[in-house]
Design an enzyme around this catalytic site. Structure first.
Site, PDB file in Angstrom:
ATOM      1  N   TRP A 103       0.816  -1.220   0.000  1.00 48.46           N
ATOM      2  CA  TRP A 103       0.000   0.000   0.000  1.00 48.46           C
ATOM      3  C   TRP A 103       0.843   1.260   0.000  1.00 48.46           C
ATOM      4  CZ3 TRP A 103      -4.042  -1.649  -2.018  1.00 48.46           C
ATOM      5  CH2 TRP A 103      -4.538  -2.912  -1.697  1.00 48.46           C
ATOM      6  N   ASP A 172      -1.548   6.484   6.501  1.00 44.75           N
ATOM      7  CA  ASP A 172      -2.609   5.567   6.071  1.00 44.75           C
ATOM      8  C   ASP A 172      -2.854   4.600   7.234  1.00 44.75           C
ATOM      9  OD1 ASP A 172      -4.117   3.494   5.053  1.00 44.75           O
ATOM     10  OD2 ASP A 172      -2.845   3.113   3.312  1.00 44.75           O
ATOM     11  N   LYS A 196     -12.314  -2.176   7.434  1.00 44.56           N
ATOM     12  CA  LYS A 196     -11.614  -3.121   8.327  1.00 44.56           C
ATOM     13  C   LYS A 196     -12.033  -2.878   9.781  1.00 44.56           C
ATOM     14  CE  LYS A 196      -8.035  -2.690   4.967  1.00 44.56           C
ATOM     15  NZ  LYS A 196      -8.235  -3.933   4.217  1.00 44.56           N
TER      16      LYS A 196
END
Ligand code: PMP
Length: 360
Positions: A103, A172, A196
């Protein structure tokens, strides 16, 4: 409610049962209004109250200072990989990135389309099994910002302490937001896909310090400017209504658990149980180096890919679902976010013990 299995999915991920039950009622008929939740205008009184309450809960649970805006956006966390540099970087400007997994790599690729990138740490050479030991990133002090991913969902590493720098930190937090206390005031932007730890896919939460809202170039199209959404309370256009609503329900659930301090304790306990099971035998090998082990996504290997496939199959027969590792690491990944129950972890650990004995 039909019988549920233990769902170790990395995201979209398991949600508290009470959240699912409430949502299933509200979808059909919200608050006895005769209108289903997903049919309501985002400008209706009822929906504005949902958004306000969701923001209030998030501010309370994360202790978000008054000079930060909370935005509910669409486009997933991946859109933030581009929006951050679009708003804060420019062709002649440099940002520092820490490359600790898929990511961050994707985010670096996007930033390079906008400006210059200096990669100050890179663990790709060791399959992203580690994070920096030295957290002094004063090398980034004169750059526009320092960008990192707090928890690497695929590889199972997590920053237990954050980098130190004088520049703006962008994080993030898609896979560990609200799983432990965080000092929001040390960040310029925190963003996270909701699917999540906070709710369903389709809603991305952005927490942004308000001085950063004015840095975007005038030529940036309206929808990509953070200021557009901040000025309109995330209602410049139709927001991700169902996503915001679900985040609200999950935050209420979290508050009822005792908030972030209480869930941190449970998360520590859950992760410790799985790591103890990994370390108890040579049969299991943790992918992440010990100091950087994630408490959200636990990655490990077995002696052979065949045994890993057998493990996943037999676990499934015990109602332990979603344990197959990401294709880039292989092996096993147990994602145990806030809503994953302790008894599911206990069931996994018991299964791991038996499986190791039978297959060693
Ligand atoms: N960042 C992290 C840490 C992630 O785990 C993910 C998705 N698993 C993303 C970003 C990408 O999120 P999205 O699919 O919402 O774009």
């Amino acid at each position: 409610m039909p019988a549920r299995v233990f769902n170790f999915s990395p995201g979209p991920a398991t949600l508290p049962q009470e959240v699912l039950l409430q949502a299933s009622k509200d979808i059909v008929n919200f608050n006895n209004s005769g209108i289903g939740l997903i049919e309501m205008s985002h400008r209706s009184k009822d929906f504005i109250a949902i958004t306000d309450e969701t923001e209030r809960l998030l501010r309370e649970l994360m202790n978000i200072p008054a000079n930060y805006k909370v935005l509910f956006l669409q486009g997933g966390a991946s859109t933030q990989f581009a929006m951050v540099p679009m708003n804060l970087l420019g062709p002649d400007k440099t940002a520092t990135y820490l490359n600790t997994g898929t990511w961050s790599k994707n985010a670096i690729k996007e930033a390079k389309l906008i400006g210059k990138v200096e990669v100050a740490f890179d663990s790709e050479g060791t399959k992203f099994d580690r994070l920096p030991d030295n957290l002094d990133f004063s090398s980034a002090n004169d750059k526009e910002y320092l960008y990192f991913v707090s928890n690497n969902t695929i590889f199972g590493t997590q920053f237990h302490e954050f980098p130190k720098t004088k520049t703006t930190m962008i994080c993030d937090m898609s896979s560990d937001i609200l799983s432990r206390p965080v000092d929001v005031s040390s960040f310029g932007i925190i963003f996270a896909g909701a699917q999540k730890n906070m709710g369903t896919a389709g809603c991305t939460v952005v927490i942004i310090r308000d001085d950063l809202l004015d840095l975007a170039p005038a030529t940036l199209p309206t929808m990509f400017k953070y200021k557009t959404h901040a000025d309109k309370g995330s209602m410049f256009n139709t927001p991700p209504c169902f996503g915001i609503y679900t985040v609200g329900l999950v935050l209420k659930w979290l508050q009822a658990q005792g908030g972030v301090p209480a869930i941190t304790e449970i998360n520590n306990k859950k992760a410790a149980l799985v790591y103890q099971a990994i370390d108890a035998t040579d049969f299991y090998r943790g992918h992440a180096q010990k100091p950087y082990r994630s408490k959200m996504n636990i990655t490990f290997n077995l002696p052979t890919p065949e045994l890993e496939a057998k493990f996943v199959k037999e676990a499934l027969a015990k109602d332990l679902n979603g344990l197959k590792g990401h294709r880039s690491v292989g092996g096993i990944r147990a994602s145990i976010y806030n809503a994953f129950p302790l008894d599911g972890v206990e069931r996994l650990v018991e299964f791991m013990g038996v499986f190791a004995k039978q297959n060693s």
